[in-house]
Design an enzyme around this catalytic site. Structure first.
Site, PDB file in Angstrom:
ATOM      1  N   HIS A   1      18.591  18.658 -67.004  1.00 48.87           N
ATOM      2  CA  HIS A   1      17.902  19.231 -68.151  1.00 48.87           C
ATOM      3  C   HIS A   1      18.782  20.207 -68.918  1.00 48.87           C
ATOM      4  O   HIS A   1      18.715  20.269 -70.147  1.00 48.87           O
ATOM      5  CB  HIS A   1      16.634  19.970 -67.703  1.00 48.87           C
ATOM      6  CG  HIS A   1      15.482  19.051 -67.466  1.00 48.87           C
ATOM      7  ND1 HIS A   1      15.310  18.387 -66.274  1.00 48.87           N
ATOM      8  CD2 HIS A   1      14.471  18.657 -68.265  1.00 48.87           C
ATOM      9  CE1 HIS A   1      14.221  17.639 -66.369  1.00 48.87           C
ATOM     10  NE2 HIS A   1      13.693  17.778 -67.560  1.00 48.87           N
ATOM     11  N   GLY A   2      19.549  21.002 -68.225  1.00 53.04           N
ATOM     12  CA  GLY A   2      20.360  21.966 -68.945  1.00 53.04           C
ATOM     13  C   GLY A   2      21.490  22.491 -68.085  1.00 53.04           C
ATOM     14  O   GLY A   2      21.399  22.501 -66.859  1.00 53.04           O
TER      15      GLY A   2
END
Lengths: 293, 458
Positions: free
Chosen positions: B323-324
């Site tokens: 996701h990040g």
């Protein structure tokens, strides 16, 4: 294609019906919008009001959240308050130029001159529903969004909501204001004051003052009277590096302009900068009295 | 280019007009590829080359696999190349930050590279194509040749409705759909339903809530009341759902307009009665990708309970990092991974069907667990997370802002109603169209300020 036509017709039909019913209800009810869900929505509704240019305000106030504290109904009916939360006076001046409004007098707040101009507010308030349509259909305006209606209805129901002066009776309402002090938290004020004591970056202040000076010159060329307004703030903040630097820079750049600083006998701020509710009303009364003199 | 912009409306109208124009019929796929590349280049023209590099490597590897030329080697190279692109361009900042003072010249160079939009999605598509080809799930384009295969690969990877934020479509599901599309074949019900729902969720719910959830920030959180802090978290939980399902829903509607079927990405996740159930309902395309391409190859649940728990935690931590590029995302993944493992160890993964009261408690518990986890999404700094939680526990004496709570409730109600009232309860098509009409009315009357989609950063 038949499926497209039947689907689109039904969906659009229901959408048009919903919007029409809502717009009709707004047109009939003309509700008073007192609350907005957030600062940005409030700013957009204010900017929209200027762009729609309803009525011909004699006086327009431009400024920041300091001016937002003053409720509309505590100003004369032909005044327009174009103060925006989180912005400075230059944003209101830019919006005024983009609008068809040509007031006789513009009151420019100086306390937050160092806040840079927001160049997209006017564009955002102009779309996506075209302004001419919003001018004729009140229900399509940002001001009358269903959420604002819901919140204002809730606000009106709350006991202890500040009463509004009856139309045309502003002076009597001012005289009837209680003399008691606003309840404030000294702890919050002390903490926030520390944040207000930082001096502005000189280059940024110079740029902002130049922008202000240019806008004021354009207004003066149109024959508009420009008045500089310094809202009362906590004495510690007023004597602090930020307010002093701003005051000096504006005085130096625009020496001949009228400068008003309405100060009632007693006022309180919630955080050193923003006036508490009762104080904001007192200051509004004082401002109106000074400018009417 | 974002779906909620005027530029996109003009772009889509042009694409659809040309796409279905009889004169351009032979070039439909090429036109769609071109349009998708333009869509991507609108934001970051310089990084178009990276997208094309990933697609070209994927095409070459999958072509070799399908042709039977060293398929294992080609598949491995394809997967490794896509993972390397992802690792290099997405995690450069994380590596440089983690090196701290020892960053050096290489680290400083890494910090200059921008994060390409949608990199997590297009590299996963690349991996899916190579793996699915190797598993024999992707049919060969007829006539089979490098040019045609390259064209089809490009369309699969750059197809603009899902290019920057998914849903992640498995190659085995998308590639067989590639072909000539007719205007008469469009399922307009799907187009209207998902597009209107998606825009409603995005511009009415998510964009308006975004103005409130900006207050989830520390140290400012220290002066907010406990109730406000809780409500803001609930608001963020609703916002992230409305934002992401809104995007996926618009993508499904637009893909249907072009004759393609994308997978449903959300199935009322906030009525999940276990964490495992939540992951069967939230970002379904990612969950199924991770299960198929990571969890099962790691052994899944076939190698005993301890290995199963380890697999769950590893997969979720990697899913979090996907996701990040920040350690907070990995911790968010671990939070869910440990939750899944504990739940499985307690035998609670199966839910509480048939016992309504217990199910209601479990739904509330899972919602609280998931909502608390979103704090790691919103505040990447661990210090801020701790400050926020401490303020939530301590500020019980501060008076809450009724206005803020009311705004959050007002925008949360439609989302919770959506969860509690499944679409089939609206019954007839006519009722569904009436509901879509009302949603469209709300879009006209109450749209918030245009914001980019949260998942664009991933």
């Amino acid at each position: 294609m038949r499926s497209f036509i039947s689907s689109s017709r039904a969906v659009l039909g229901w959408a048009v019906a919903a919007v029409t019913i809502y717009a009709t209800a707004i047109e009939i009810g003309r509700p008073r919008i007192m609350l907005h869900p957030d600062q940005h929505s409030y700013n957009l509704a204010r900017a929209e009001r200027a762009l729609l240019a309803e009525g011909t305000p004699s006086t327009v106030i431009v400024g920041s959240s300091l001016g937002v504290r003053v409720p509309d109904d505590w100003l004369p009916r032909d005044w327009l308050n174009l103060s925006f939360g989180g912005k400075g006076a230059t944003t209101g001046l830019a919006l005024l130029e983009a609008s068809p409004l040509r007031p006789r007098r513009v009151v420019v707040e100086v306390n937050t001159v160092d806040v840079p101009m927001d160049k997209v507010l006017a564009a955002e308030a102009s779309g996506p529903i075209p302004l001419p349509l919003r001018r004729s259909v009140r229900g399509l305006r940002i001001e009358y969004r269903p959420i604002n209606l819901l919140l204002s209805g809730f606000g009106a129901l709350r006991s202890g909501a500040a009463p509004s002066p009856r139309s045309g009776n502003l002076q009597a309402a001012c005289e009837a204001l209680p003399r008691s002090a606003d309840p404030t938290s000294q702890e919050v004020v002390a903490r926030e004051i520390q944040r207000q004591l930082e001096a502005p970056v000189p280059a940024g202040l110079d740029r902002s003052v130049s922008e202000l000076q240019a806008a004021v010159s354009r207004l003066a060329m149109q024959g508009t009277e420009v008045v500089l307004l310094e809202w009362p703030v906590d004495p510690q903040v007023a004597a602090g590096p930020r307010q002093t630097a701003i005051r000096n820079a504006v005085r130096e750049a625009m020496p001949g302009l009228r400068w008003v600083s309405p100060k009632p006998n007693e006022f309180q701020t919630e955080d050193g900068l923003h006036l508490a509710p009762l104080s904001a009303r007192r200051v509004a009364c004082e401002l109106v009295r000074e400018l009417s003199a | 280019m974002i779906f909620n912009s005027f530029a996109f409306v003009v772009f889509l109208a042009t694409v659809v007009f040309v796409y279905y124009h009889p004169a351009a019929r032979r070039w439909q796929i090429e036109w769609l590829v071109l349009a998708s590349l333009f869509f991507y280049a609108w934001e970051q023209p310089a990084l178009l080359s990276l997208l094309l590099l990933s697609a070209t490597i994927t095409s070459a590897a999958s072509y070799a696999v399908l042709k039977g030329a060293e398929p294992r080697l080609a598949a491995t190279l394809g997967v490794v190349a896509n993972l390397s692109i992802l690792a290099f361009f997405k995690y450069n900042h994380l590596v440089a930050d983690s090196l701290g003072a020892q960053i050096g010249g290489v680290g400083r160079m890494l910090l200059l590279l921008p994060l390409p939009i949608g990199i997590s999605f297009f590299t996963f598509h690349g991996i899916s194509l190579v793996v699915d080809a190797w598993r024999g799930k992707v049919p060969k384009a007829e006539p089979f040749g490098p040019g045609r295969h390259y064209r089809n690969t490009l369309l699969y990877i750059v197809f603009f409705p899902q290019l920057v934020a998914g849903p992640i479509v498995k190659a085995a599901d998308f590639m067989p759909q590639i072909g000539w599309k007719k205007l008469d074949d469009i399922d307009w019900r799907v187009v209207f339903h998902y597009t209107v729902l998606g825009y409603f969720l995005k511009v009415v719910i998510a964009d308006n809530l975004a103005q409130q959830t900006t207050f989830i920030a520390c140290p400012a959180c220290q002066s907010l009341a406990s109730i406000d802090l809780v409500m803001l978290l609930v608001g963020y939980s609703v916002q992230i759902f409305a934002d992401f399902w809104g995007y996926s829903s618009i993508a499904i509607g637009i893909a249907a307009l072009l004759g393609y079927r994308l997978p449903i990405n959300f199935n009322r996740p906030y009525i999940a009665d276990s964490i495992a159930d939540f992951w069967r309902r939230w970002h379904i395309s990612l969950s199924s990708f991770l299960r198929e391409y990571l969890y099962i190859p790691l052994g899944g649940n076939r190698r005993g309970p301890v290995r199963t728990y380890v697999n769950l935690i590893v997969v979720m931590a990697l899913g979090g990092l996907w996701h990040g590029a920040a350690w907070s995302y990995a911790v968010w993944g671990l939070w869910h991974g440990v939750g899944l493992a504990v739940e499985r160890a307690c035998g609670a993964s199966e839910g509480a069907a048939g016992r309504p009261l217990l199910r209601a408690f479990r739904i509330a518990g899972v919602f609280a667990f998931v909502t608390l986890g979103w704090l790691l999404f919103k505040l990447p700094d661990f210090g801020d997370v701790i400050q926020y939680l401490a303020a939530m526990a301590a500020n019980t004496d501060i008076r809450p802002s009724l206005l803020r709570c009311l705004v959050i409730v007002a925008y949360a109600v439609p989302v919770f109603a959506y969860h509690l009232l499944p679409s089939r309860r609206f019954g007839t098509v006519e009722r569904q169209m009436a509901m879509e009409g009302l949603l469209l009315g709300a879009i006209i009357l109450n749209s918030g300020s245009s914001n980019a989609f949260i998942y664009f950063q991933f």
